[in-house]
Write an enzyme that holds these catalytic residues in place. Structure first.
Site, PDB file in Angstrom:
ATOM      1  N   HIS A   1      -6.836  -2.982  -6.517  1.00 54.30           N
ATOM      2  CA  HIS A   1      -8.524  -3.364  -6.648  1.00 54.30           C
ATOM      3  C   HIS A   1      -8.932  -1.975  -5.691  1.00 54.30           C
ATOM      4  O   HIS A   1      -8.344  -1.803  -4.770  1.00 54.30           O
ATOM      5  CB  HIS A   1      -8.858  -4.373  -5.855  1.00 54.30           C
ATOM      6  CG  HIS A   1     -10.412  -4.834  -5.623  1.00 54.30           C
ATOM      7  ND1 HIS A   1     -10.890  -5.999  -5.841  1.00 54.30           N
ATOM      8  CD2 HIS A   1     -11.235  -3.936  -5.077  1.00 54.30           C
ATOM      9  CE1 HIS A   1     -12.212  -5.817  -5.786  1.00 54.30           C
ATOM     10  NE2 HIS A   1     -12.446  -4.820  -5.096  1.00 54.30           N
TER      11      HIS A   1
ATOM     12  N   HIS B   1     -10.154   0.908  -3.444  1.00 50.20           N
ATOM     13  CA  HIS B   1     -10.196   0.825  -1.719  1.00 50.20           C
ATOM     14  C   HIS B   1      -9.912   2.132  -1.167  1.00 50.20           C
ATOM     15  O   HIS B   1      -8.937   2.929  -1.628  1.00 50.20           O
ATOM     16  CB  HIS B   1      -9.351  -0.345  -1.156  1.00 50.20           C
ATOM     17  CG  HIS B   1      -7.742  -0.260  -1.370  1.00 50.20           C
ATOM     18  ND1 HIS B   1      -7.214  -0.450  -2.592  1.00 50.20           N
ATOM     19  CD2 HIS B   1      -6.721   0.291  -0.611  1.00 50.20           C
ATOM     20  CE1 HIS B   1      -5.883  -0.412  -2.669  1.00 50.20           C
ATOM     21  NE2 HIS B   1      -5.784   0.265  -1.413  1.00 50.20           N
TER      22      HIS B   1
ATOM     23  N   CYS C   1     -10.435  -9.048  -4.421  1.00 50.15           N
ATOM     24  CA  CYS C   1     -11.454  -9.939  -5.042  1.00 50.15           C
ATOM     25  C   CYS C   1     -11.608 -11.288  -4.215  1.00 50.15           C
ATOM     26  O   CYS C   1     -12.720 -11.679  -3.950  1.00 50.15           O
ATOM     27  CB  CYS C   1     -11.285 -10.315  -6.537  1.00 50.15           C
ATOM     28  SG  CYS C   1     -11.757  -9.113  -7.658  1.00 50.15           S
TER      29      CYS C   1
ATOM     30  N   ASN D   1      -5.253   5.555  -2.845  1.00 51.09           N
ATOM     31  CA  ASN D   1      -4.153   5.639  -3.238  1.00 51.09           C
ATOM     32  C   ASN D   1      -4.138   5.218  -4.912  1.00 51.09           C
ATOM     33  O   ASN D   1      -4.948   3.945  -4.920  1.00 51.09           O
ATOM     34  CB  ASN D   1      -2.678   4.790  -2.734  1.00 51.09           C
ATOM     35  CG  ASN D   1      -2.486   5.256  -1.515  1.00 51.09           C
ATOM     36  OD1 ASN D   1      -2.554   6.549  -1.017  1.00 51.09           O
ATOM     37  ND2 ASN D   1      -2.257   4.381  -0.540  1.00 51.09           N
TER      38      ASN D   1
ATOM     39  N   ASP E   1      -7.605  -3.248   8.058  1.00 52.29           N
ATOM     40  CA  ASP E   1      -6.422  -3.360   7.356  1.00 52.29           C
ATOM     41  C   ASP E   1      -5.472  -4.143   8.201  1.00 52.29           C
ATOM     42  O   ASP E   1      -5.376  -4.398   9.498  1.00 52.29           O
ATOM     43  CB  ASP E   1      -5.473  -2.076   7.279  1.00 52.29           C
ATOM     44  CG  ASP E   1      -4.488  -2.024   6.125  1.00 52.29           C
ATOM     45  OD1 ASP E   1      -4.924  -1.113   5.243  1.00 52.29           O
ATOM     46  OD2 ASP E   1      -3.504  -2.442   6.383  1.00 52.29           O
TER      47      ASP E   1
ATOM     48  N   THR F   1      -0.714  -0.227  -3.915  1.00 54.05           N
ATOM     49  CA  THR F   1       0.131  -1.603  -3.845  1.00 54.05           C
ATOM     50  C   THR F   1      -0.955  -2.852  -4.358  1.00 54.05           C
ATOM     51  O   THR F   1      -0.634  -3.983  -4.723  1.00 54.05           O
ATOM     52  CB  THR F   1       0.538  -1.918  -2.439  1.00 54.05           C
ATOM     53  OG1 THR F   1      -0.170  -1.959  -1.403  1.00 54.05           O
ATOM     54  CG2 THR F   1       1.876  -0.969  -2.208  1.00 54.05           C
TER      55      THR F   1
HETATM   56  P1  5GP Z   1      -2.546   0.624  -0.929  1.00 53.11           P
HETATM   57  O1  5GP Z   1      -1.073   0.573  -0.581  1.00 53.11           O
HETATM   58  O2  5GP Z   1      -2.844  -0.041  -2.127  1.00 53.11           O
HETATM   59  O3  5GP Z   1      -3.199   1.578  -0.929  1.00 53.11           O
HETATM   60  O4  5GP Z   1      -3.149  -0.292   0.126  1.00 53.11           O
HETATM   61  C1  5GP Z   1      -3.184  -1.602   0.480  1.00 53.11           C
HETATM   62  C2  5GP Z   1      -3.663  -2.053   1.742  1.00 53.11           C
HETATM   63  O5  5GP Z   1      -3.973  -3.298   1.949  1.00 53.11           O
HETATM   64  C3  5GP Z   1      -2.369  -1.863   2.650  1.00 53.11           C
HETATM   65  O6  5GP Z   1      -2.633  -0.728   3.691  1.00 53.11           O
HETATM   66  C4  5GP Z   1      -2.211  -3.346   3.196  1.00 53.11           C
HETATM   67  O7  5GP Z   1      -1.729  -3.115   4.450  1.00 53.11           O
HETATM   68  C5  5GP Z   1      -3.395  -3.867   3.065  1.00 53.11           C
HETATM   69  N1  5GP Z   1      -3.283  -5.220   2.764  1.00 53.11           N
HETATM   70  C6  5GP Z   1      -2.812  -5.812   2.120  1.00 53.11           C
HETATM   71  N2  5GP Z   1      -3.033  -7.021   1.954  1.00 53.11           N
HETATM   72  C7  5GP Z   1      -4.105  -7.478   2.835  1.00 53.11           C
HETATM   73  C8  5GP Z   1      -4.854  -8.456   3.203  1.00 53.11           C
HETATM   74  O8  5GP Z   1      -4.503  -9.695   2.954  1.00 53.11           O
HETATM   75  N3  5GP Z   1      -5.659  -8.211   4.303  1.00 53.11           N
HETATM   76  C9  5GP Z   1      -5.977  -7.187   4.663  1.00 53.11           C
HETATM   77  N4  5GP Z   1      -6.786  -6.808   5.725  1.00 53.11           N
HETATM   78  N5  5GP Z   1      -5.216  -6.007   4.378  1.00 53.11           N
HETATM   79  C10 5GP Z   1      -4.216  -6.137   3.474  1.00 53.11           C
HETATM   80 ZN    ZN Z   2     -10.337  -7.303  -7.392  1.00 50.77          ZN
END
Ligand code: 5GP
Ligand code: ZN
Length: 114
Positions: free
Chosen positions: A98, A100, A8, A87, A31, A95
């Site tokens: 929100h 994505h 957000c 995920n 990412d 992780t």
């Molecule tokens: P999840 O594990 O929730 O599917 O993916 C979260 C993704 O967000 C991860 O691949 C991580 O590298 C990415 N990520 C986490 N924090 C940030 C951030 O502050 N900026 C960007 N560009 N990516 C982020």
């Molecule tokens: Zn959010």
């Protein structure tokens, strides 16, 4: 906007990101820890916690994300193909809570999902 949600804050411009696409409903940015030559996160600007929170009421935002993905894939030269992953929840390895979509490509990703 959901308090303390990092995506957000990125959508609101409060945290910088390497933006690749934006429209009224969707933001896409690279990412921070790429797992493939192209690794882009596509998010609805409105907070939805995960795929488990998608409903008839907010499904248009998901459709908007996929319409954006198709455009970004062309812009990023992913004509040979790409992968989209979301995920969801603890066992799904989510992780950031929100919704994505990971858009991955730029190399042969193989047939296995895991
Ligand atoms: P999840 O594990 O929730 O599917 O993916 C979260 C993704 O967000 C991860 O691949 C991580 O590298 C990415 N990520 C986490 N924090 C940030 C951030 O502050 N900026 C960007 N560009 N990516 C982020
Ligand atoms: Zn959010």
């Amino acid at each position: 906007m959901s308090t303390n949600c990092i995506f957000c804050k990125i959508a609101a411009g409060e945290i910088p990101s390497d933006k690749v696409y934006e429209d009224e409903y969707v933001l896409a940015f690279r990412d921070i820890s790429p797992q493939a030559p192209v690794h882009i996160l596509v998010i609805p600007k409105t907070h939805i916690a995960s795929a488990a929170e998608v409903s008839a009421e907010n499904a248009e935002l998901v459709a908007a994300c996929f319409a954006a993905i198709a455009k970004i894939a062309v812009a990023e030269g992913l004509g040979k193909g790409f992968r989209v992953i979301t995920n969801c929840g603890e066992e799904g390895g989510q992780t950031v809570h929100h919704l994505h979509f990971h858009l991955l490509g730029g190399r042969h990703l193989g047939a296995n999902l895991l």
